[in-house]
Scaffold this motif. Structure first.
Motif, short mmCIF file in Angstrom:
data_model
loop_
_atom_site.label_atom_id
_atom_site.label_comp_id
_atom_site.label_asym_id
_atom_site.label_seq_id
_atom_site.Cartn_x
_atom_site.Cartn_y
_atom_site.Cartn_z
N TRP A 145 45.33 41.73 47.54
CA TRP A 145 44.25 42.18 46.66
C TRP A 145 43.28 43.04 47.46
CZ3 TRP A 145 42.63 36.87 44.13
CH2 TRP A 145 43.71 36.35 43.41
N ILE A 146 42.64 43.99 46.78
CA ILE A 146 41.62 44.83 47.38
C ILE A 146 40.32 44.65 46.59
CG2 ILE A 146 40.89 47.20 47.88
CD1 ILE A 146 43.88 47.91 48.20
N TYR A 147 39.28 44.17 47.27
CA TYR A 147 37.97 43.94 46.66
C TYR A 147 36.93 44.91 47.22
CZ TYR A 147 38.79 39.37 44.42
OH TYR A 147 39.21 38.35 43.61
N PRO A 148 36.03 45.42 46.37
CA PRO A 148 34.83 46.06 46.92
C PRO A 148 33.93 45.00 47.53
CG PRO A 148 34.69 45.95 44.52
CD PRO A 148 36.05 45.44 44.89
N LYS A 149 33.36 45.30 48.68
CA LYS A 149 32.51 44.31 49.35
C LYS A 149 31.24 44.03 48.55
CE LYS A 149 33.80 45.53 54.12
NZ LYS A 149 33.26 46.08 55.37
N ARG A 150 30.66 45.05 47.99
CA ARG A 150 29.44 44.82 47.21
C ARG A 150 29.79 44.31 45.83
NH1 ARG A 150 27.08 49.08 43.69
NH2 ARG A 150 28.53 50.87 43.52
N HIS A 151 28.90 43.50 45.27
CA HIS A 151 29.16 42.95 43.95
C HIS A 151 29.01 44.05 42.89
CE1 HIS A 151 29.47 40.07 40.70
NE2 HIS A 151 28.42 40.64 40.14
N ILE A 152 30.11 44.36 42.23
CA ILE A 152 30.10 45.39 41.20
C ILE A 152 31.19 45.07 40.19
CG2 ILE A 152 31.55 46.89 42.66
CD1 ILE A 152 30.20 49.30 41.29
N THR A 153 30.88 45.24 38.93
CA THR A 153 31.83 44.89 37.86
C THR A 153 32.53 46.11 37.28
OG1 THR A 153 30.11 45.00 36.15
CG2 THR A 153 30.46 42.87 37.24
N SER A 154 32.08 47.30 37.62
CA SER A 154 32.60 48.51 36.97
C SER A 154 33.19 49.49 37.98
CB SER A 154 31.48 49.20 36.18
OG SER A 154 31.93 50.41 35.62
N PHE A 155 34.49 49.72 37.89
CA PHE A 155 35.16 50.73 38.71
C PHE A 155 34.65 52.13 38.37
CE2 PHE A 155 38.70 53.85 38.44
CZ PHE A 155 38.87 54.10 39.79
#
Length: 354
Positions: A246-256
């Motif tokens: 899996w690849i996650y953005p480090k910062r919390h964000i819900t919208s690509f």
């Protein structure tokens, strides 16, 4: 689920077929019954340059000219031929926007499978896998996906936009040329619904995002594959597929669709690095790429968006198919020990580090 339309489509024998969505007798499980897939190709690939007339007209053709990106589209007088990325309606859609009103009642419940199905051809080069795309080309593809998400959510009855890749014979691919599928739905997909409910429950119980906790827990652990400025790639603790990551953005964000250009470039880099490493280690496997995104329209089904990659190395057993209990004969720790060094080597090469 409330799909508002269904497709009446005539095949070569003028038989009317419907794109239908059926619900299980009792479970929250749905099955789409699309029209029979038709061969477009013969000996030609419909997604290759020069064969544009074998598909629908492009709604977007990304052209690179004099170092600049131009967004163009086909017209009756002119078909764009020098494209870098091309978007058009699927010739074998699993959903459709034709108007209709065909429903059946429980226990044999069905409804129209309403939605849009677009193909995003990621490269004009037929033999170029996603694992071999340049970082710049990956960036272009991601920008096109962002653009299309915004356009699709502006359409009536679009509740969710699903983005996925089928690559290789075992992945469910119908064309070998590298491409994304964008399929819209009039409801939240069951997997996203379950993930959102679990995330919301965790947030209420613990006061923070479960994905953010995952990122913190895995950042220095034995399942971390690669870390960049904005993203982390990891082998999940309870992986379903051998060498899944899996690849996650480090910062919390819900919208690509709201990530910045810098984050787009970094995402292109980590995708290219991890897919390139996987491709060599597993000897060009079939695989799926799936974007897990929050719906863009206002609702409570919010998740920390991320990308999941599933190599397809073997078929499922009766335990997996019949009971939903998965057997993975390669632990995520062993997978990371194999994938991690190769992905980091790929990352170094792409950045000119020897």
């Amino acid at each position: 689920m409330h799909y508002r339309s269904f497709k009446r489509c005539c095949n070569e024998s003028n038989e009317i077929t419907l794109i239908q969505l059926r619900r299980d007798y009792t479970l929250d499980k749905f099955v789409i019954l699309p029209e029979t897939k038709k061969s477009l190709t013969g000996d030609k690939c419909p997604y290759c340059p020069g064969n544009e007339l074998m598909t629908g007209t492009s709604i977007l053709s990304l052209v690179i000219k004099d170092g600049m990106l131009k967004k163009l589209s086909d017209s009756e007088e002119n078909v764009i031929s020098d494209w870098s990325v091309r978007v058009f309606t699927s010739n074998s859609p699993v959903v459709n926007t034709s108007v209709g009103n065909h429903y059946t009642d429980k226990p044999l419940y069905s409804e129209p499978a309403y939605g849009y199905h677009y193909i995003v051809v990621a490269t004009p080069n037929h033999g170029e896998d996603f694992a071999n795309l340049s970082v710049d080309q990956w960036s272009n593809v991601l920008l096109v996906l962002q653009n299309q998400i915004g356009n699709l959510y502006s359409q009536k009855s679009v509740t969710y936009v699903s983005i996925f890749v089928n690559s290789g014979d075992l992945s469910g691919a119908h064309e070998s040329h590298s491409h994304f599928n964008l399929v819209t739905l009039s409801t939240i997909p069951p997997t996203i619904e379950s993930e959102a409910k679990a995330s919301n429950h965790y947030l209420n119980e613990n006061g923070n995002c479960p994905a953010c906790n995952i990122i913190t827990a895995e950042s220095e652990g034995p399942r971390q594959i690669l870390v960049t400025d904005h993203y982390i790639a990891l082998s999940p603790w309870a992986s379903t597929y051998p060498h899944e990551f899996w690849i996650y953005p480090k910062r919390h964000i819900t919208s690509f669709s709201k990530i910045s250009q810098r984050e787009i470039t970094d995402l292109a880099l980590i995708l290219r690095s991890t897919l390139g490493g996987m491709y060599r280690i597993l000897n060009k496997p079939s695989y799926n790429i799936v974007f897990h995104l929050s719906p863009e329209k206002k609702n409570s089904r919010q998740i920390h968006w991320h990308i999941e990659v599933y190599p397809q190395l073997r078929s499922w057993s009766g335990l997996e198919r019949g009971f939903g209990i998965f057997v993975n004969d390669i632990s995520p720790e062993s997978s990371t020990a194999t994938l991690g060094p190769e992905c980091r080597k790929e990352f170094a090469n792409l950045n000119g580090i020897t």
